[in-house]
Design a protein around this motif. Structure first.
Motif, PDB file in Angstrom:
ATOM      1  N   SER A 108       0.832  -1.192   0.000  1.00 36.54           N
ATOM      2  CA  SER A 108       0.000   0.000   0.000  1.00 36.54           C
ATOM      3  C   SER A 108       0.876   1.255   0.000  1.00 36.54           C
ATOM      4  O   SER A 108       1.913   1.302   0.668  1.00 36.54           O
ATOM      5  CB  SER A 108      -0.928   0.016   1.211  1.00 36.54           C
ATOM      6  N   THR A 109       0.423   2.267  -0.719  1.00 37.00           N
ATOM      7  CA  THR A 109       1.208   3.503  -0.858  1.00 37.00           C
ATOM      8  C   THR A 109       0.637   4.670  -0.067  1.00 37.00           C
ATOM      9  O   THR A 109       1.311   5.677   0.109  1.00 37.00           O
ATOM     10  CB  THR A 109       1.309   3.898  -2.341  1.00 37.00           C
ATOM     11  N   PHE A 110      -0.581   4.593   0.384  1.00 35.48           N
ATOM     12  CA  PHE A 110      -1.219   5.599   1.218  1.00 35.48           C
ATOM     13  C   PHE A 110      -1.133   7.005   0.613  1.00 35.48           C
ATOM     14  O   PHE A 110      -0.533   7.925   1.205  1.00 35.48           O
ATOM     15  CB  PHE A 110      -0.609   5.604   2.626  1.00 35.48           C
ATOM     16  N   PRO A 111      -1.692   7.206  -0.570  1.00 35.93           N
ATOM     17  CA  PRO A 111      -1.634   8.529  -1.211  1.00 35.93           C
ATOM     18  C   PRO A 111      -2.250   9.599  -0.309  1.00 35.93           C
ATOM     19  O   PRO A 111      -3.291   9.387   0.306  1.00 35.93           O
ATOM     20  CB  PRO A 111      -2.454   8.343  -2.492  1.00 35.93           C
ATOM     21  N   GLN A 112      -1.612  10.761  -0.257  1.00 35.87           N
ATOM     22  CA  GLN A 112      -2.089  11.823   0.615  1.00 35.87           C
ATOM     23  C   GLN A 112      -3.501  12.269   0.244  1.00 35.87           C
ATOM     24  O   GLN A 112      -4.316  12.583   1.115  1.00 35.87           O
ATOM     25  CB  GLN A 112      -1.133  13.021   0.575  1.00 35.87           C
ATOM     26  N   SER A 113      -3.804  12.267  -1.062  1.00 36.22           N
ATOM     27  CA  SER A 113      -5.148  12.668  -1.480  1.00 36.22           C
ATOM     28  C   SER A 113      -6.201  11.723  -0.926  1.00 36.22           C
ATOM     29  O   SER A 113      -7.314  12.148  -0.561  1.00 36.22           O
ATOM     30  CB  SER A 113      -5.238  12.705  -3.008  1.00 36.22           C
ATOM     31  N   GLU A 114      -5.871  10.441  -0.856  1.00 37.91           N
ATOM     32  CA  GLU A 114      -6.813   9.464  -0.294  1.00 37.91           C
ATOM     33  C   GLU A 114      -6.882   9.592   1.232  1.00 37.91           C
ATOM     34  O   GLU A 114      -7.938   9.411   1.833  1.00 37.91           O
ATOM     35  CB  GLU A 114      -6.396   8.050  -0.696  1.00 37.91           C
TER      36      GLU A 114
END
Length: 414
Positions: A108-114
């Motif tokens: 998982s990359t945990f995008p800041q937008s998400e």
């Protein structure tokens, strides 16, 4: 038949072979609320949410659609000592499910937008929980018992802290805790262990399922030892302005691996289990009509546990209901059960357990959790044998230990 094995990287695998078209599988990760540092409140649960929001190979829509498109179901939940990601699907889609489970837990990359979107979802979840006093009181009770220890912390965390989290914070948490040596892969269905040994040898292709584990970094753990057992507190009342009064009576109890746990499990079932013939239901509801809900519950952690009785009633009936609860506890502490009462209680509990064993998803998850925390598995037959071995003397000793008034703490919402 249950089989277990371990890979060189520490991943443990447990398979319960059962015929049928449906397979239940998942990853139990030894990462929960207890493993958060003081400035990581709610992090374990937030990562559970965010693991569905994008990986190195997939965006959130691809994750959502991957199992839904073939009729499968993907889900997860967070506890105080673990997070579980699980899936049910047809047998022919098992590889698809495993690939997705490993992807969301390890890549998982945990995008800041998400993060910015999902944190509002979790804050709404927190507020919804705060609006449900019959649920919230359990968390407040554990906070009473464990104080500042992480076991006393709300799994959902708090809104102020959630609003501060950034991508790197989530990555730091998973790098520390989401490691194969802290995971159990569990599978229940028409599968046997050769499926994984062949996979490990590369005979069936798609080796990224195992290779992805081998490339994971070594875990480092923030561990918070259990504090000394708290002394019973005087009854605590919180003014919640609720239509009903909500009351919990309970105390610390046994760890999940304690040899007395099964005996307390049986006593809890007699007292306030799901059966309408439980002693508390008969006393408070059926005979006197004082409550709609009364129940007792048992939660086991790796080094402690919590036993509670809960009821909701009119404000004016709180004291009467509390007296009735203590009266039923006294019946169990003052004298042994008769042999006929013990036989009936064993028969009822074994019947309930056996019916529950038909729920493949719950059994698979429990199997994974047990191997994760206790390093062993348990069959239905073994559990029934443990129940059958209980004696009236053992149960009296346990009742006198746990249900003694000197041990009990009470929390009341008014």
């Amino acid at each position: 038949m249950i089989e277990t094995t371990s890979l060189d990287n520490g991943l443990r695998i447990v398979v319960d072979h059962r015929p049928g078209q449906v397979v239940y599988c998942g990853l139990a990760v030894w990462a929960g609320t207890r493993h958060e540092t003081p400035d990581e409140s709610g992090m374990a649960h937030f990562i559970e949410h965010m693991s569905f929001k994008g990986t190195q190979r997939r965006r959130s829509w691809h994750i959502i659609n991957r199992m839904e498109s073939v009729g499968g179901d993907l889900n997860a939940y967070t506890g105080k000592e673990h997070t579980v990601y699980y899936c049910s699907c047809l047998r022919q889609h098992l590889e698809r499910a495993l690939d997705l489970l490993f992807d969301i837990t390890l890549h998982s990359t945990f995008p800041q937008s998400e993060i910015d979107k999902e944190r509002e979802v979790v804050i709404d979840e927190i507020e919804s929980y705060n609006d449900s006093p019959s649920d919230l009181i359990y968390d407040d009770f554990e906070a009473l018992l464990f104080g500042d220890h992480p076991l006393g912390r709300n799994i959902l965390g708090d809104a102020e802290r959630l609003r501060q989290y950034q991508t790197e914070d989530l990555l730091r948490f998973t790098r520390r805790l989401y490691h194969p040596s802290r995971m159990v892969l569990f599978v229940l269905g028409d599968v046997d262990m050769s499926f994984f040994s062949e996979k490990g040898q590369g005979a069936r292709g798609k080796r990224y399922v195992v290779d992805s584990l081998c490339n994971s970094q070594e875990a480092s753990v923030f561990s918070c030892p259990l504090p000394p057992a708290p002394c019973p507190l005087p009854p605590l009342t919180k003014n919640k302005h609720t239509h009903q009064a909500h009351v919990i009576v309970g105390c610390p109890s046994y760890a999940i691996g304690d040899p007395r746990y099964t005996g307390l499990y049986l006593l809890n079932n007699i007292l306030g289990g799901p059966g309408m013939n439980s002693r508390l239901n008969l006393s408070l509801r059926e005979r006197r009509g004082l409550v709609y809900t009364v129940e007792s519950s048992l939660t086991g952690y790796t080094d402690t546990g919590v036993w509670t009785t809960y009821f909701g009633c009119d404000h004016g009936d709180v004291d009467r209901c509390r007296r009735l609860v203590h009266s039923e506890l006294a019946r169990l502490t003052d004298a042994r059960l008769s042999e006929s009462a013990l036989t009936a209680a064993k028969r009822q509990l074994k019947g309930q357990v056996t019916l529950g064993w038909e729920n493949g998803e719950n059994v698979a998850i429990a199997m994974g959790r047990r191997l994760l925390h206790q390093g062993k598995t348990q069959t239905l037959e073994e559990l029934c044998e443990e129940i059958d071995a209980l004696t009236t003397t053992q149960l009296l000793d346990i009742a006198q230990d746990i249900f003694s008034p000197s041990r009990l703490t009470t929390l009341v919402y008014l």
